[in-house]
Design an enzyme around this catalytic site. Structure first.
Site, PDB file in Angstrom:
ATOM      1  N   ASP A 140       0.808  -1.124   0.023  1.00  0.00           N
ATOM      2  CA  ASP A 140      -0.032  -0.065  -0.021  1.00  0.00           C
ATOM      3  C   ASP A 140       0.773   1.132   0.092  1.00  0.00           C
ATOM      4  O   ASP A 140       0.817   1.792   1.008  1.00  0.00           O
ATOM      5  CB  ASP A 140      -0.891   0.120   1.288  1.00  0.00           C
ATOM      6  N   SER A 156      -3.266   5.260  -8.354  1.00  0.00           N
ATOM      7  CA  SER A 156      -4.544   4.941  -8.568  1.00  0.00           C
ATOM      8  C   SER A 156      -5.825   5.908  -8.331  1.00  0.00           C
ATOM      9  O   SER A 156      -6.859   5.742  -9.392  1.00  0.00           O
ATOM     10  CB  SER A 156      -4.651   3.660  -7.381  1.00  0.00           C
TER      11      SER A 156
END
Lengths: 504, 504
Positions: free
Chosen positions: A260, A268
């Site tokens: 992450d 994203s």
């Protein structure tokens, strides 16, 4: 040639094919070491992972079994002739290999990698290699190129308006359903906000799940466009709209690997905004000990990267840091959250004050993008729209335009109260733990399942009083959720701090 | 509880389980995002990757399908009751995550990672994450710890001898079957050499495949021990002996990802030597433009790392750089290579001189480990053993001890000659290309398939003369191999260079 057989196994997102070990035409063992094959029909070619089968009921010796994803993507009928061959590695993997060795990727290389990933030419292992190499280090220019490349892989929406706004939260805070209040405020004000949201994947509800309690959210691009033309905004599920297919594939590997990174998050989010045709975006970054971003300095680093990339892409963004110490509102889970949202829109006395305040803050920042408003007037304008009932009216119109849901999903009928173990004050709430308990209770699949919070941080509480109520629809989920709350309720009550305050 | 059903799908090396989307006890969708589950029976627990099934013929709603690997490792009968739960990530993945972030792993962390990998607790994606992070950078101490940890995961052999020798080639050169000549020389001399070899995975033959033309190679540890006690030496397949199961799992991911780092190579080779109980090892590193090691400086770096790690482990090694410019001997493929080996052992006039010379060089270095020999006398001693026929006699005894194969596998009957396109000299041979063509011809699965080389580098050749002959057993393989040789034969004939020499 082998004959296609559909094998009803779901290997999402990967293509998988099944070959008999006794295959009459190919030696299954020959493909065993690398496990990747190219399958070609008359018109179509896909890369797939091969599994070897020893059961003629699953695939015969003259058949090639196609898992559900491979079958859909090869687009041929059962019985059609196909060939297989050892897959040639996508050329873009050479750049991944150089990246592993410490080199920086060029924008052209990144574009090729992302394009290959988006059409499922990488195996999950190969995607993992790209992500892990990138997690080691990624330059700002690489992040920019990745964002651009990802935006190109899917649908790209265009809107006939000089300003197209959006509002995005990086997630991680249960109950944080501000989009469903911001959007109708923006609609009433008159800006365009074609909002796509996600469904929950590992959380107890996504905005799309909560909105679905009230209206249809699986709209096509054309349907979405009609709603926006009529009502200025929509609140639909992004999964149907296919704005960044590469992102969906990357996430399928990031999640199990728990990768992450800041860079991947920026690519994203911004790639989807770019593809959605947004020009001005407010980004909500909650900061707290159990939030995605845990310190002010991490938040600032994330903001700076986001601002740089957005700038280069011609996106105007306004990053807002918010309190990520605890859930927002009272409800966690689709029905309970929808109840909170509608209470705020109705200006009901029991409406959660924190959800209202945060929605107004963010709606104000979105309205501030409107050049017609004087600087800083957005917040007051948003409040006027909410207080006057115009936001509620807009929400009702949006719901009708998308397709109103059958009324009255109610909270799950199996309930259990989690109570304070002692007198005191609530001093901490674990967002991650509460989300897991709500999910165990059945959210988001059972719309009525979840958690209803009776106390928030700073509230006094007496021993035995309810901290929150668990709602479930099925007894097995209910028992699991209660057991999980018993083990660790996710709410800290501090007696020392309490003593003075409660007596006072 | 779900009932176990065996599903005859091979997902080597990974554990895979199959759950019906309509499962009566669990929500399949709940496991979808992370795809990893823990399966527990009364006595056993395994981690597995979950695939969702929509066909009641494959798994019913009250069943859990176990793929072949999962079924074998869970060790329960069909119909037994099992539970599943979202898998808890192996704790050692935290260290992998820190490694991705640039930290150095401690020996204890590495031991835990390797142990988890060896018992299939990592998914292929997680293994890829470990390998890619390590490929970014690995310290010498990490390589040492990895080697130690890998040696611990499998069988560890002990021998009742002060010196246990071995000889290992890092691979990549077709036809390089020196072990089958070195081992009988060592046997005749009287040192202990319990040699385990690999089968071909992506090459046209491994030593185990070639030896199998002559004798049984799938021996258990006990059978291997009996052969060594009798004949000093064995030549068996390492796959049956399970010396470094972690290495086998790592290789299953390294190969498709084409990750081939110096550090991983050193850990892989030395961990197996350590586990096999070797004390003194000669390591053959071929260097050439199409070999695994392509420059002298790379070779030196590899040697230094190997020497450091071996030293710390108490292994005596002697690293030999050899010519990796072209295949060794004439044959490529099990039967053709076995023919060359036996020709050398028979001192036949047609025996390939390069194979003989290289085997004597390496055997000499192995014999030099014997303190009873004066320094440097090993080479002469090896030659005496070979020339006198003692090596051949030892080989015949080894073959008998392991179990002699049915006689007379012969080269594949379908043959095609690849000829020189012009007059000249052979100036280069592409090891990788020739290996691929031999493999396409059917090696190693068809023992008689492969390539027989008529010319080597430096040899003069006239237009139309045979460079090599392709042997196949089946016409489809034969056509594929010919087509591949047509496209690029893998042998360079240089006319300019030739002109002078041929006329001369």
């Amino acid at each position: 040639m082998l004959k296609v057989k559909k094998v009803a196994i779901d290997t999402d997102p990967e293509n998988t094919v099944f070959l008999s070990r006794q295959c009459a035409l190919y030696r299954a063992e020959e493909f065993r070491a690398l496990k990747r094959v190219e399958v070609s029909s008359d018109s179509q070619r896909i890369l797939a992972t091969l599994q070897i089968v020893d059961d003629p009921e699953i695939v015969g010796t003259d058949e090639l079994g196609l898992g559900q994803q491979a079958f859909r993507r090869l687009k041929v009928a059962e019985g059609s002739p196909v060939k297989i061959a050892q897959a040639t590695r996508p050329r873009s993997l050479d750049a991944v290999r150089r990246k592993i060795g410490g080199e920086v990727m060029t924008p052209a290389e990144i574009e090729e990698i992302i394009a290959d990933i988006s059409v499922h030419r990488y195996s999950p292992m190969e995607i993992a290699a790209f992500l892990v190499a990138s997690a080691g280090f990624t330059t700002t220019e690489e992040t920019l190129a990745t964002t651009r490349a990802m935006a190109k892989t899917g649908a790209e929406l265009k809107w006939d308006a000089p300003i197209v706004v959006d509002k995005h939260c990086i997630g991680g805070i249960p109950g944080n359903r501000t989009s469903m209040i911001v959007a109708p405020i923006v609609a009433a004000h008159g800006l365009l906000m074609p909002k796509t949201s996600s469904r929950a994947i590992t959380s107890p509800s996504g905005t799309a799940d909560t909105m679905e309690v009230l209206a249809k959210v699986s709209l096509s691009i054309e349907e979405m466009r009609r709603v926006v033309e009529k009502e200025n905004v929509c609140l639909v599920w992004g999964g149907h709209v296919n704005l960044s297919p590469a992102d969906d594939v990357l996430i399928s590997v990031e999640r199990p690997l728990a990768i992450d990174t800041r860079e991947q998050m920026v690519a994203s989010i911004l790639s989807k905004k770019l593809a959605a045709g947004s020009t001005h975006v407010v980004i909500d970054i909650p900061v707290g000990p159990t939030a995605k971003v845990r310190s002010q300095s991490d938040a600032v680093r994330l903001r700076k990267l986001m601002e740089y990339v957005a700038d280069e892409l011609g996106l105007v963004i306004d990053v807002v840091f918010t309190d990520g110490a605890q859930p927002v509102g009272r409800g966690i889970g689709p029905v309970l959250e929808a109840r909170d949202v509608m209470a705020v829109l109705h200006n009901a006395p029991e409406a959660p004050a924190d959800l209202r305040a945060r929605a107004l803050l963010l709606a104000g920042r979105v309205l501030d993008f409107d050049p017609a408003l004087r600087g800083g007037a957005g917040r007051a304008c948003a409040q006027e729209i909410l207080d006057s009932g115009k936001a509620l009216a807009a929400m009702e119109r949006i719901i009708d335009a998308q397709g109103r849901a059958a009324p009255a999903s109610s909270p799950g009928g199996l309930t259990a109260d989690v109570v304070a173990p002692k007198n005191g004050h609530v001093t901490a709430m674990d967002c991650f733990r509460l989300a897991r308990i709500a999910r165990r209770a059945g959210a988001p699949m059972d719309k009525g399942a979840g958690i209803d919070l009776f106390r928030k941080i700073g509230d006094p509480v007496k021993k035995g009083e309810t901290l929150y109520r668990i709602h479930s629809c099925f007894s097995s989920d209910f028992e699991f959720a209660k057991a999980m709350a018993d083990e660790d309720a996710g709410v800290t009550v501090d007696a020392t701090h309490a003593a003075g305050s409660v007596e006072a």
